[in-house]
Design an enzyme around this catalytic site. Sequence first.
Site, mmCIF file in Angstrom:
data_model
loop_
_atom_site.group_PDB
_atom_site.id
_atom_site.type_symbol
_atom_site.label_atom_id
_atom_site.label_comp_id
_atom_site.label_asym_id
_atom_site.label_seq_id
_atom_site.Cartn_x
_atom_site.Cartn_y
_atom_site.Cartn_z
ATOM 1 N N SER A 19 0.819 -1.197 0.000
ATOM 2 C CA SER A 19 0.000 0.000 0.000
ATOM 3 C C SER A 19 0.863 1.262 0.000
ATOM 4 O O SER A 19 1.718 1.423 -0.854
ATOM 5 C CB SER A 19 -0.955 -0.057 1.195
ATOM 6 O OG SER A 19 -2.113 0.678 0.945
ATOM 7 N N ASP B 230 -7.981 -6.499 -5.753
ATOM 8 C CA ASP B 230 -7.870 -5.223 -5.042
ATOM 9 C C ASP B 230 -8.283 -4.095 -5.971
ATOM 10 O O ASP B 230 -7.886 -4.052 -7.130
ATOM 11 C CB ASP B 230 -6.422 -5.014 -4.587
ATOM 12 C CG ASP B 230 -6.215 -3.671 -3.913
ATOM 13 O OD1 ASP B 230 -7.140 -3.189 -3.232
ATOM 14 O OD2 ASP B 230 -5.113 -3.104 -4.059
ATOM 15 N N HIS C 211 -6.161 -6.949 -1.588
ATOM 16 C CA HIS C 211 -5.155 -5.930 -1.286
ATOM 17 C C HIS C 211 -4.052 -6.496 -0.399
ATOM 18 O O HIS C 211 -2.907 -6.060 -0.471
ATOM 19 C CB HIS C 211 -5.847 -4.763 -0.586
ATOM 20 C CG HIS C 211 -4.967 -3.599 -0.276
ATOM 21 N ND1 HIS C 211 -4.503 -2.724 -1.236
ATOM 22 C CD2 HIS C 211 -4.481 -3.133 0.910
ATOM 23 C CE1 HIS C 211 -3.783 -1.779 -0.669
ATOM 24 N NE2 HIS C 211 -3.741 -2.010 0.635
#
EC number: 3.4.16.6
Length: 641
Positions: A188, A389, A451
């Site tokens: 991320s 994601d 994710h």
Amino acid sequence: MRSTSTFTRTPAFLLHTLARWLLVWGVLGSSVVAEKKCASNYYVRSLPGQPDGPLLKMHAGHVEVDHKNNGNLFFWHFQNRHIANRQRTVIWLNGGPGCSSMDGALMEIGPYRLKDDHTLIYNEGSWDEFANILFVDQPVGTGFSYVNTNSYIHELDEMASHFVTFLEKWFELFPEYEHDDLYFAGESYAGQYIPYIAKAILDRNKNTTTQAQSRLWNLKGLLIGNGWISPVEQYQAYLTYAYKENLIQSGTDAAKRVERAHSECISELDSGGKDRIHAGACEKVLSAVLEVTRENGKCINMYDIRLRDEFPSCGMNWPPDLKHITPYLRRDDVISALHVNDDKRTGWRECTGAVSSNFNARNSKPSVQLLPEILESGIPITLFSGAKDFICNHIGTEQFIHNMQWSGGTGFELSPGVWAPRHDWTFEGEAAGYYQEARNLTYVLFYNASHMVPFDFGRRSRDMLDRFLGVDITSIGGNPADSRIDGEKGALTSVGNHPNSTTAEQREKEKLKAATWAAYYKSGEVALVVVAIAAAVWGFFIWRSRRQRQGSGYRGIYPNLNGLSSGSFSGFRNKRSSHDDIEAAADFDASELDTLRGTDDRSRGANGHGSVGGDSEDEDEKFGAQKESYHPSNMPSSSSS
């Protein structure tokens, strides 16, 4: 009489003075040790809820990185379970900004997962099999880390500077790891953190003096999952991905609303927004998709489009393990076990709003601009994506790779007009994804992953890690995983069912044993010298007194000397016989290991976009309540781990 009195009192007086001096020396020495922590102060002796079996070797606690503002970073370190051909350390960072790396430790790659808020279970496929894992809560104020309220940092170069300071001090505490092969991994918004830290380390190594060459850090690679790296391509990929995954349908009112937001995003990017990490208009594209997919009070989960969540959380209540982590990390016995400083006055939070709101990075350029230089310096990079994601989706990652130029080529171009092929990856008979690589950059797509790829596929992620680290168990033993690239096994990797020991591990144990005895011998020299001096002085004055006072009744003059039994020195003999000795085999003077670790097979020296879950500023709120989310640019309705 006066002369006799002088001779008879002098030894007693000097002995008394010597004893007092030794006592003061001991007290002062203890206070100095108390002020400066050593590795044993960080040793985790037990962990509440730990599964049956021996406790894994771990350390945890705080390291100061900003004395002026009381800035301290929290770490949790796990020693590798087995040693392959050389020592490796992987440093894991979650994103936010402001989200704790305890997410990675307890939900993704750490050795434990939470079954509930008081029970730990082993995580099959954890990354500590052949690598030491170091989780760090950063920037200051994140997770268990802390800083004065008005001293949060704002830019990526500040963050990188703090991290280099952290590593300098951490390696002073644990010098046995300083010459390990060093890897950074994360997901991320760590896609911004990691390249900046890597650049800072490379610059540090370049500026290291000849005399300090032994302290060069062996940065060997970067591994970034679903990273927020190049906002230009990744913002624009929201619309493309929404159409590809049939989240919206062309020509509908919902699609038109998203397209309008997309047009406003393009306008901002074209008006000077391409060199910024945050573009406010572009955040609205993601928000628009979440809003138009709302149905019966639920919207898509931005981290896994196969799932739905309550609106406006849209994924912030995911993954389900979140409901266990906060209560577990707020338990007093856990806080004590992990050596959390009293200066950390608030309970652990997955994501801290104050850190996110202050970390605006207005003067920081997107990390994608650093990647070419890092790749060209010889540092390999692997980027991996979970196909399901949305917030940091694979289309955006693939697009910026396609546009990026490095080492004389563009994207995965092997030669003008010739592109690197995609190699099918199967794991234990199932299609797992594909690999693509060129000029030091590897891209891995994980099919059916979110994710947080390691949360979904721990064993597959470990297989990817072992390939990246170059772990080959051919000469080690154990059961290799059935992992194939285009049908070929290649280097053998092991995921679970590992052997009890490896050849390299046996060599390492022998070295550790030798170093342990050497360290104890070294630590005993000081005490031996002190005792020898005291005995010599004592003996000299006794001898001199007897010469002066032959036949004068020595016992009668010094009656209290009989009271100095061997027990009076037990404090010196047993100084180390405390609970710190639980880890005596490892936390001795670790500098003894500097010439031991990894000398067989390698040279020494040189050579979320937002949060999963969110922030809870109210210490008394329910753990399951809706939490503020974090997008790479602090968007109010999205988050990243």
